[in-house]
Design a protein around this motif. Structure first.
Motif, PDB file in Angstrom:
ATOM      1  N   GLY A 103       0.740  -1.201  -0.014  1.00 35.42           N
ATOM      2  CA  GLY A 103       0.032   0.271   0.028  1.00 35.42           C
ATOM      3  C   GLY A 103       0.841   1.303  -0.067  1.00 35.42           C
ATOM      4  N   LEU A 104       2.106   1.364  -0.456  1.00 32.54           N
ATOM      5  CA  LEU A 104       2.803   2.336  -0.618  1.00 32.54           C
ATOM      6  C   LEU A 104       2.517   3.249  -1.905  1.00 32.54           C
ATOM      7  N   GLN A 105       1.559   4.060  -2.212  1.00 35.29           N
ATOM      8  CA  GLN A 105       1.244   4.780  -3.253  1.00 35.29           C
ATOM      9  C   GLN A 105       1.229   6.290  -2.617  1.00 35.29           C
ATOM     10  N   LEU A 106       2.148   6.907  -3.750  1.00 34.11           N
ATOM     11  CA  LEU A 106       2.400   8.396  -3.308  1.00 34.11           C
ATOM     12  C   LEU A 106       1.460   9.202  -4.233  1.00 34.11           C
ATOM     13  N   THR A 107       1.111  10.417  -3.379  1.00 30.75           N
ATOM     14  CA  THR A 107       0.328  11.458  -4.343  1.00 30.75           C
ATOM     15  C   THR A 107       1.521  12.322  -4.897  1.00 30.75           C
ATOM     16  N   PRO A 108       0.814  13.153  -6.127  1.00 29.71           N
ATOM     17  CA  PRO A 108       1.803  13.803  -6.668  1.00 29.71           C
ATOM     18  C   PRO A 108       2.602  15.000  -5.605  1.00 29.71           C
ATOM     19  N   GLU A 109       2.004  15.232  -4.647  1.00 26.96           N
ATOM     20  CA  GLU A 109       2.546  16.144  -3.875  1.00 26.96           C
ATOM     21  C   GLU A 109       3.541  15.658  -2.930  1.00 26.96           C
ATOM     22  N   GLU A 110       3.800  14.304  -2.568  1.00 24.48           N
ATOM     23  CA  GLU A 110       4.748  13.329  -1.863  1.00 24.48           C
ATOM     24  C   GLU A 110       5.647  13.012  -2.867  1.00 24.48           C
ATOM     25  N   VAL A 111       5.379  12.983  -4.260  1.00 27.57           N
ATOM     26  CA  VAL A 111       6.186  12.819  -5.126  1.00 27.57           C
ATOM     27  C   VAL A 111       7.436  13.795  -5.266  1.00 27.57           C
ATOM     28  N   GLN A 112       6.751  15.045  -5.352  1.00 26.37           N
ATOM     29  CA  GLN A 112       7.608  16.337  -5.551  1.00 26.37           C
ATOM     30  C   GLN A 112       8.456  16.441  -4.101  1.00 26.37           C
ATOM     31  N   ALA A 113       7.866  16.036  -3.096  1.00 26.50           N
ATOM     32  CA  ALA A 113       8.479  16.183  -1.677  1.00 26.50           C
ATOM     33  C   ALA A 113       9.804  15.309  -1.567  1.00 26.50           C
ATOM     34  N   TYR A 114       9.582  14.096  -1.770  1.00 27.85           N
ATOM     35  CA  TYR A 114      10.562  13.165  -2.051  1.00 27.85           C
ATOM     36  C   TYR A 114      11.674  13.564  -3.227  1.00 27.85           C
ATOM     37  N   ARG A 115      11.281  14.056  -4.179  1.00 35.61           N
ATOM     38  CA  ARG A 115      12.298  14.362  -5.253  1.00 35.61           C
ATOM     39  C   ARG A 115      13.120  15.631  -4.842  1.00 35.61           C
ATOM     40  N   LEU A 116      12.560  16.285  -3.970  1.00 41.91           N
ATOM     41  CA  LEU A 116      13.518  17.326  -3.460  1.00 41.91           C
ATOM     42  C   LEU A 116      14.220  16.994  -2.040  1.00 41.91           C
ATOM     43  N   ARG A 117      13.865  15.866  -1.504  1.00 36.97           N
ATOM     44  CA  ARG A 117      14.372  15.530  -0.230  1.00 36.97           C
ATOM     45  C   ARG A 117      14.729  14.187  -0.435  1.00 36.97           C
ATOM     46  N   GLN A 118      15.887  13.670  -0.879  1.00 37.47           N
ATOM     47  CA  GLN A 118      16.224  12.463  -1.203  1.00 37.47           C
ATOM     48  C   GLN A 118      16.936  11.795  -0.052  1.00 37.47           C
ATOM     49  N   ARG A 119      15.985  11.357   0.828  1.00 37.60           N
ATOM     50  CA  ARG A 119      16.297  10.655   1.978  1.00 37.60           C
ATOM     51  C   ARG A 119      15.816   9.267   2.297  1.00 37.60           C
ATOM     52  N   PRO A 120      16.473   8.257   2.591  1.00 37.90           N
ATOM     53  CA  PRO A 120      15.745   7.192   2.780  1.00 37.90           C
ATOM     54  C   PRO A 120      14.544   7.233   4.157  1.00 37.90           C
ATOM     55  N   PHE A 121      13.613   6.602   4.121  1.00 35.70           N
ATOM     56  CA  PHE A 121      12.484   6.652   5.478  1.00 35.70           C
ATOM     57  C   PHE A 121      12.291   4.948   5.393  1.00 35.70           C
ATOM     58  N   ASP A 122      11.814   4.753   6.778  1.00 33.50           N
ATOM     59  CA  ASP A 122      11.276   3.485   7.009  1.00 33.50           C
ATOM     60  C   ASP A 122       9.917   3.566   7.255  1.00 33.50           C
ATOM     61  N   ILE A 123       9.183   2.573   6.934  1.00 33.82           N
ATOM     62  CA  ILE A 123       7.671   2.340   6.952  1.00 33.82           C
ATOM     63  C   ILE A 123       7.229   0.888   7.729  1.00 33.82           C
ATOM     64  N   SER A 124       6.214   0.692   8.525  1.00 25.17           N
ATOM     65  CA  SER A 124       5.930  -0.025   8.917  1.00 25.17           C
ATOM     66  C   SER A 124       4.697  -0.858   8.315  1.00 25.17           C
ATOM     67  N   THR A 125       4.823  -2.174   8.196  1.00 26.02           N
ATOM     68  CA  THR A 125       3.543  -2.931   7.234  1.00 26.02           C
ATOM     69  C   THR A 125       3.475  -3.994   8.149  1.00 26.02           C
ATOM     70  N   GLU A 126       2.239  -4.725   7.632  1.00 28.25           N
ATOM     71  CA  GLU A 126       1.766  -5.906   8.368  1.00 28.25           C
ATOM     72  C   GLU A 126       2.887  -7.085   7.864  1.00 28.25           C
ATOM     73  N   TYR A 127       3.798  -6.873   7.195  1.00 28.76           N
ATOM     74  CA  TYR A 127       4.849  -7.923   6.661  1.00 28.76           C
ATOM     75  C   TYR A 127       6.193  -7.482   7.584  1.00 28.76           C
ATOM     76  N   GLY A 128       6.132  -6.385   8.370  1.00 31.66           N
ATOM     77  CA  GLY A 128       7.268  -5.933   8.924  1.00 31.66           C
ATOM     78  C   GLY A 128       7.816  -4.627   8.223  1.00 31.66           C
ATOM     79  N   ARG A 129       9.027  -4.292   8.952  1.00 32.20           N
ATOM     80  CA  ARG A 129       9.490  -2.728   8.618  1.00 32.20           C
ATOM     81  C   ARG A 129      10.253  -3.109   7.012  1.00 32.20           C
ATOM     82  N   LEU A 130      10.084  -1.792   6.522  1.00 29.52           N
ATOM     83  CA  LEU A 130      10.690  -1.617   5.052  1.00 29.52           C
ATOM     84  C   LEU A 130      11.475  -0.168   4.939  1.00 29.52           C
ATOM     85  N   ARG A 131      12.586  -0.392   4.406  1.00 28.00           N
ATOM     86  CA  ARG A 131      13.348   0.971   4.486  1.00 28.00           C
ATOM     87  C   ARG A 131      13.286   1.180   2.826  1.00 28.00           C
ATOM     88  N   VAL A 132      12.928   2.395   2.682  1.00 32.73           N
ATOM     89  CA  VAL A 132      12.907   2.816   1.108  1.00 32.73           C
ATOM     90  C   VAL A 132      13.780   4.091   1.089  1.00 32.73           C
TER      91      VAL A 132
END
Length: 463
Positions: A103-132
């Motif tokens: 369920g990691l779908q980004l909105t256009p605003e989030e896409v622009q934010a991640y394009r400008l700030r290219q840093r990894p981040f962690d998310i928690s899912t029902e299958y465990g943590r994921l680093r992106v």
């Protein structure tokens, strides 16, 4: 709290704090190391995937050599969790099958934010943590795409969880082992001090020549032993001077007392009135009492100075007691006191017959002194295992518990209102105690007011 308990508790506390600190630091170091490895691996996968991605319009493809197993394995790992977004429109271009269920779908605003700030981040899912990771990759001329590559942190979290559980499971046994080790080590540390205490307890006024042993380690314990020995040296010198003074004084007083008593006796013979004879008789009694005191003082001074040698030989205590009771029978009958001797078999001890007789005589004299007319005094001699037991029991006035505790102290006498008509000088039982100690025995008293007293002497039996 005893010193050993305090040392053990302090050592256990330090061990517990050290164990906790080591556990926390090791867990933190392991967590940081695994986290850094995951970050490094994510960077490798992201940068490597940049080299394999090709674009045909808006359609991405992977360019690799299918015959190269290393390339195939690397690309499979890199493309397990990845997706592409068009940075101009913010629309998703591609999403891997492994990332779609998360369920990691980004909105256009989030896409622009991640394009400008290219840093990894962690998310928690029902299958465990994921680093992106976030990075921008060029496509067709004039197009840029946001590339997100992920790595699963599930294995890292599982490893840290198992390590944390292991630390928690080992905490209680480690504390128990630390407590036992602390108790054992504190015992070892205090063993020299315990030996010093044992040696110090064996030193009394009769053995002031003894000294505490030193280990030659020149540590604090040796300093304590040397300081105590210096104190013993000064005390021995002072006690020696007092003993010498008391012995000299007692010896010098005997002659004038004897002369004074003789003069009073001569005066008594020529006394004209009954009052004069009564006064002179009272003076003679006081002189006799003073003479007994001086004799006892002189004997004690000589005994404590080691000037009274004892000759040890097998002695039949039963026969000695029966003979002494027979000699004292007339005195007991004069006071209507029932004096008895009870023997249980043959009891032999190694001792000095003369001083053993004096021991029994002092105890019997003390018992009859504090027993009223019509009372009873019993001398029992029996075998108690390998030891000889002597009991002197009377049904006299008895002593309180406080008086019984001080019975063998010099010059100690109970309440004068309960004293016998022929009161003593308070040194008889002190001499008895010295006598028993020289025969390597023990003496105890059990007494109750109005019920009488029982003195129990235990002596080693003859080999």
């Amino acid at each position: 709290m005893p010193l050993r308990v305090r040392l053990a508790a302090a050592s256990m506390l330090v061990s517990g704090l050290l164990l906790s600190a080591v556990s926390i630091v090791s867990y933190s170091v392991l967590s940081r190391g695994l986290d850094a490895d995951a970050g490094t691996r994510l960077t490798e996968l992201t940068e490597g995937l940049h080299g394999y991605l090709r674009f045909d319009g808006d359609t991405p493809s992977i360019d690799l050599n299918p015959n190269d197993s290393d390339q195939v394995a690397f690309v499979q790992e890199a493309t397990r969790y990845y997706q592409l977004y068009d940075t101009a429109t913010g629309q998703m271009v591609f999403q891997s099958p492994g990332l779609a269920p998360l369920g990691l779908q980004l909105t256009p605003e989030e896409v622009q934010a991640y394009r400008l700030r290219q840093r990894p981040f962690d998310i928690s899912t029902e299958y465990g943590r994921l680093r992106v990771s976030n990075s921008v990759i060029p496509g067709e001329p004039g197009h840029q795409y946001l590339l997100q590559v992920g790595v699963s942190l599930r294995a890292i979290d599982a490893a840290l969880g198992r390590y944390r559980d292991l630390l928690l499971w080992l905490a209680l046994p480690s504390l128990v082992v630390a407590a036992l080790a602390s108790w054992w080590l504190s015992g070892i540390a205090l063993a020299p001090l315990s030996r010093l205490a044992t040696a110090a307890r064996e030193i009394d006024v009769a053995t002031l020549q003894r000294r505490l042993p030193t280990r030659g380690a020149r540590d604090e314990l040796d300093d304590v032993a040397r300081s105590f020995n210096d104190t013993l040296q000064r005390l021995q010198h002072s006690v020696g001077e007092m003993r010498q003074f008391s012995a000299a004084l007692a010896h010098e007083l005997r002659t004038p007392l004897a002369a004074l008593r003789g003069e009073i006796e001569l005066t008594l013979r020529s006394a004209a009135t009954e009052d004069q004879r009564r006064v002179l008789g009272s003076q003679i009694e006081e002189l006799d009492k003073l003479k007994r005191l001086i004799d006892h003082l002189l004997t004690l001074a000589r005994a404590e100075a080691g000037q009274i040698p004892l000759t040890f030989a097998p002695v039949n205590v039963g026969d000695l007691a029966a003979s002494l009771v027979e000699q004292l029978e007339p005195v007991a009958q004069a006071r209507t006191i029932d004096l008895r001797c009870e023997r249980a078999g043959t009891v032999i001890v190694d001792g000095d017959a003369g001083w053993l007789q004096r021991l029994l005589l002092n105890l019997l004299d003390n018992a009859m002194k504090f027993t009223s007319e019509g009372g009873r005094v019993v001398l029992r001699v029996s075998q108690d295992g390998s030891k000889a037991r002597i009991d002197v029991h009377d049904n006299g006035i008895g002593m309180s518990a406080e008086d019984a505790d001080h019975a063998f102290e010099r010059f100690y006498q109970a309440d004068p209102s309960r004293s016998a008509p022929h009161e003593g000088v308070g040194l008889g039982l002190s001499l008895v105690k010295w006598n028993v100690d020289r025969h390597h025995g023990t003496i105890a008293v059990d007494s109750r007011l109005g019920e009488g007293s029982t003195f129990t002497v235990t002596l080693p039996g003859a080999a």
